[in-house]
Design a protein around this motif. Structure first.
Motif, PDB file in Angstrom:
ATOM      1  N   ALA A  10     -20.862  87.642  69.049  1.00 25.45           N
ATOM      2  CA  ALA A  10     -21.261  86.975  67.802  1.00 25.45           C
ATOM      3  C   ALA A  10     -21.787  87.986  66.785  1.00 25.45           C
ATOM      4  O   ALA A  10     -21.449  87.925  65.592  1.00 25.45           O
ATOM      5  CB  ALA A  10     -22.321  85.905  68.087  1.00 25.45           C
ATOM      6  N   PHE A  11     -22.608  88.963  67.246  1.00 27.04           N
ATOM      7  CA  PHE A  11     -23.097  90.006  66.338  1.00 27.04           C
ATOM      8  C   PHE A  11     -21.930  90.812  65.774  1.00 27.04           C
ATOM      9  O   PHE A  11     -21.863  91.066  64.569  1.00 27.04           O
ATOM     10  CB  PHE A  11     -24.061  90.954  67.068  1.00 27.04           C
ATOM     11  CG  PHE A  11     -25.482  90.457  67.129  1.00 27.04           C
ATOM     12  CD1 PHE A  11     -26.214  90.267  65.954  1.00 27.04           C
ATOM     13  CD2 PHE A  11     -26.098  90.188  68.335  1.00 27.04           C
ATOM     14  CE1 PHE A  11     -27.529  89.821  65.998  1.00 27.04           C
ATOM     15  CE2 PHE A  11     -27.410  89.740  68.393  1.00 27.04           C
ATOM     16  CZ  PHE A  11     -28.129  89.554  67.230  1.00 27.04           C
ATOM     17  N   ASP A  12     -21.019  91.235  66.646  1.00 33.02           N
ATOM     18  CA  ASP A  12     -19.896  92.073  66.195  1.00 33.02           C
ATOM     19  C   ASP A  12     -18.980  91.306  65.239  1.00 33.02           C
ATOM     20  O   ASP A  12     -18.508  91.852  64.245  1.00 33.02           O
ATOM     21  CB  ASP A  12     -19.073  92.564  67.393  1.00 33.02           C
ATOM     22  CG  ASP A  12     -19.829  93.595  68.223  1.00 33.02           C
ATOM     23  OD1 ASP A  12     -20.909  94.030  67.784  1.00 33.02           O
ATOM     24  OD2 ASP A  12     -19.342  93.942  69.307  1.00 33.02           O
ATOM     25  N   ALA A  13     -18.733  90.049  65.542  1.00 26.03           N
ATOM     26  CA  ALA A  13     -17.844  89.244  64.699  1.00 26.03           C
ATOM     27  C   ALA A  13     -18.462  89.042  63.312  1.00 26.03           C
ATOM     28  O   ALA A  13     -17.776  89.160  62.291  1.00 26.03           O
ATOM     29  CB  ALA A  13     -17.574  87.892  65.365  1.00 26.03           C
ATOM     30  N   ALA A  14     -19.768  88.765  63.272  1.00 30.73           N
ATOM     31  CA  ALA A  14     -20.440  88.553  61.980  1.00 30.73           C
ATOM     32  C   ALA A  14     -20.442  89.838  61.163  1.00 30.73           C
ATOM     33  O   ALA A  14     -20.180  89.836  59.954  1.00 30.73           O
ATOM     34  CB  ALA A  14     -21.871  88.069  62.205  1.00 30.73           C
ATOM     35  N   ARG A  15     -20.696  90.949  61.814  1.00 35.04           N
ATOM     36  CA  ARG A  15     -20.704  92.254  61.140  1.00 35.04           C
ATOM     37  C   ARG A  15     -19.326  92.569  60.558  1.00 35.04           C
ATOM     38  O   ARG A  15     -19.202  93.017  59.423  1.00 35.04           O
ATOM     39  CB  ARG A  15     -21.119  93.316  62.167  1.00 35.04           C
ATOM     40  CG  ARG A  15     -20.895  94.721  61.716  1.00 35.04           C
ATOM     41  CD  ARG A  15     -22.206  95.368  61.425  1.00 35.04           C
ATOM     42  NE  ARG A  15     -22.010  96.546  60.619  1.00 35.04           N
ATOM     43  CZ  ARG A  15     -22.728  97.639  60.770  1.00 35.04           C
ATOM     44  NH1 ARG A  15     -23.661  97.686  61.690  1.00 35.04           N
ATOM     45  NH2 ARG A  15     -22.524  98.659  59.991  1.00 35.04           N
ATOM     46  N   PHE A  16     -18.297  92.346  61.379  1.00 32.48           N
ATOM     47  CA  PHE A  16     -16.929  92.580  60.924  1.00 32.48           C
ATOM     48  C   PHE A  16     -16.632  91.729  59.693  1.00 32.48           C
ATOM     49  O   PHE A  16     -16.115  92.212  58.687  1.00 32.48           O
ATOM     50  CB  PHE A  16     -15.942  92.246  62.050  1.00 32.48           C
ATOM     51  CG  PHE A  16     -14.506  92.250  61.634  1.00 32.48           C
ATOM     52  CD1 PHE A  16     -13.799  93.448  61.553  1.00 32.48           C
ATOM     53  CD2 PHE A  16     -13.846  91.070  61.312  1.00 32.48           C
ATOM     54  CE1 PHE A  16     -12.469  93.462  61.153  1.00 32.48           C
ATOM     55  CE2 PHE A  16     -12.514  91.072  60.918  1.00 32.48           C
ATOM     56  CZ  PHE A  16     -11.825  92.278  60.837  1.00 32.48           C
ATOM     57  N   ALA A  17     -16.973  90.444  59.768  1.00 32.92           N
ATOM     58  CA  ALA A  17     -16.639  89.524  58.672  1.00 32.92           C
ATOM     59  C   ALA A  17     -17.343  89.923  57.376  1.00 32.92           C
ATOM     60  O   ALA A  17     -16.713  89.971  56.316  1.00 32.92           O
ATOM     61  CB  ALA A  17     -16.993  88.090  59.069  1.00 32.92           C
ATOM     62  N   ILE A  18     -18.627  90.242  57.422  1.00 31.36           N
ATOM     63  CA  ILE A  18     -19.322  90.588  56.173  1.00 31.36           C
ATOM     64  C   ILE A  18     -18.818  91.925  55.634  1.00 31.36           C
ATOM     65  O   ILE A  18     -18.673  92.096  54.418  1.00 31.36           O
ATOM     66  CB  ILE A  18     -20.873  90.568  56.334  1.00 31.36           C
ATOM     67  CG1 ILE A  18     -21.561  90.841  54.997  1.00 31.36           C
ATOM     68  CG2 ILE A  18     -21.373  91.551  57.364  1.00 31.36           C
ATOM     69  CD1 ILE A  18     -21.237  89.840  53.888  1.00 31.36           C
ATOM     70  N   ASP A  19     -18.515  92.868  56.528  1.00 30.34           N
ATOM     71  CA  ASP A  19     -17.976  94.153  56.056  1.00 30.34           C
ATOM     72  C   ASP A  19     -16.634  93.949  55.340  1.00 30.34           C
ATOM     73  O   ASP A  19     -16.382  94.559  54.300  1.00 30.34           O
ATOM     74  CB  ASP A  19     -17.800  95.136  57.219  1.00 30.34           C
ATOM     75  CG  ASP A  19     -19.125  95.692  57.724  1.00 30.34           C
ATOM     76  OD1 ASP A  19     -20.165  95.453  57.075  1.00 30.34           O
ATOM     77  OD2 ASP A  19     -19.119  96.368  58.780  1.00 30.34           O
ATOM     78  N   ARG A  20     -15.793  93.082  55.896  1.00 30.09           N
ATOM     79  CA  ARG A  20     -14.482  92.811  55.268  1.00 30.09           C
ATOM     80  C   ARG A  20     -14.659  92.102  53.925  1.00 30.09           C
ATOM     81  O   ARG A  20     -13.913  92.368  52.980  1.00 30.09           O
ATOM     82  CB  ARG A  20     -13.606  91.955  56.195  1.00 30.09           C
ATOM     83  CG  ARG A  20     -13.088  92.682  57.397  1.00 30.09           C
ATOM     84  CD  ARG A  20     -12.190  93.845  57.041  1.00 30.09           C
ATOM     85  NE  ARG A  20     -10.794  93.459  56.813  1.00 30.09           N
ATOM     86  CZ  ARG A  20      -9.911  94.266  56.193  1.00 30.09           C
ATOM     87  NH1 ARG A  20     -10.275  95.433  55.718  1.00 30.09           N
ATOM     88  NH2 ARG A  20      -8.662  93.880  56.033  1.00 30.09           N
ATOM     89  N   VAL A  21     -15.632  91.186  53.854  1.00 27.57           N
ATOM     90  CA  VAL A  21     -15.888  90.502  52.572  1.00 27.57           C
ATOM     91  C   VAL A  21     -16.171  91.543  51.494  1.00 27.57           C
ATOM     92  O   VAL A  21     -15.647  91.474  50.380  1.00 27.57           O
ATOM     93  CB  VAL A  21     -17.063  89.505  52.684  1.00 27.57           C
ATOM     94  CG1 VAL A  21     -17.531  89.044  51.310  1.00 27.57           C
ATOM     95  CG2 VAL A  21     -16.657  88.305  53.538  1.00 27.57           C
TER      96      VAL A  21
END
Lengths: 143, 60
Positions: free
Chosen positions: A102-113
């Motif tokens: 969950a931490f990695d997925a959230a980090r990935f998503a905000i970085d891509r945004v």
């Protein structure tokens, strides 16, 4: 779920939306309007988007995140318009079976945004001047 | 904008540089999107394509 909105982001509702009994971890990331940037003082930010494309890119980020992690639910919301200090400009809520996912997925998503979604902010500095922020390099959209 | 029939995204970028010199510095840092998708410079443009200049983004 993705959303561009002019109204304040209800991040509690967003968090509830991604909770599911299939997942043991929920991560919520909030981006908020910061007062100080390298010693300069912000009084407000104005956000604008190239709306249709921005929604498309947010949907792509949801799909990319789901491909890489066992996401239960994911919600991406970005605010547009005039924001004051402390206001929430962006929210990412993700649920996964386990916390590291969950931490990695959230980090990935905000970085891509921050990399590929055509949204721009204008700084309103405390000396009355304003400035569109163009921090990075060309956007390619490729991972 | 009118370009010849085989025009590419790169051709349009050069046309914009000439037509809007004041835009040149920002244009050099910007991507071009065709029909809401980031486009390679070699991509050819169809008649009626919608092209957007996308300066470095600053969302979040």
């Amino acid at each position: 779920m993705i959303r561009l909105q002019n109204q304040p982001i209800d991040y509690q509702a967003l968090t509830e939306q991604v909770r599911t009994s299939r997942c043991g971890a929920v991560v919520l990331f909030l981006g908020t309007v910061r007062e100080l940037t390298e010693g300069r003082r912000t009084v407000a930010l104005d956000y604008e988007a190239y709306t249709g494309m921005a929604e498309k890119k947010l949907a792509e980020i949801e799909a990319e995140t789901r491909q890489r992690w066992p996401v239960g639910e994911i919600a991406l919301a970005h605010r547009l318009g005039h924001l004051e200090l402390g206001d929430v400009s962006v929210a990412v809520a993700v649920s996964c079976p386990h916390r590291h996912q969950a931490f990695d997925a959230a980090r990935f998503a905000i970085d891509r945004v921050k990399e590929i979604v055509p949204i721009w902010k204008k700084e309103n500095w405390d000396d009355g001047s304003t400035e569109w922020v163009h921090p990075g390099e060309k956007v390619s959209g490729e991972l | 904008v009118e370009l010849n029939a085989s025009a590419t995204v790169g051709d349009l970028r050069r046309w914009l540089e000439t037509a809007y010199p004041a835009l040149a510095a920002l244009l050099a840092k910007s991507s071009l999107a065709v029909d809401e998708e980031f486009a390679d410079e070699r991509r050819s443009l169809r008649h009626g394509a919608v092209v957007a200049v996308i300066p470095p983004v600053s969302g979040g």
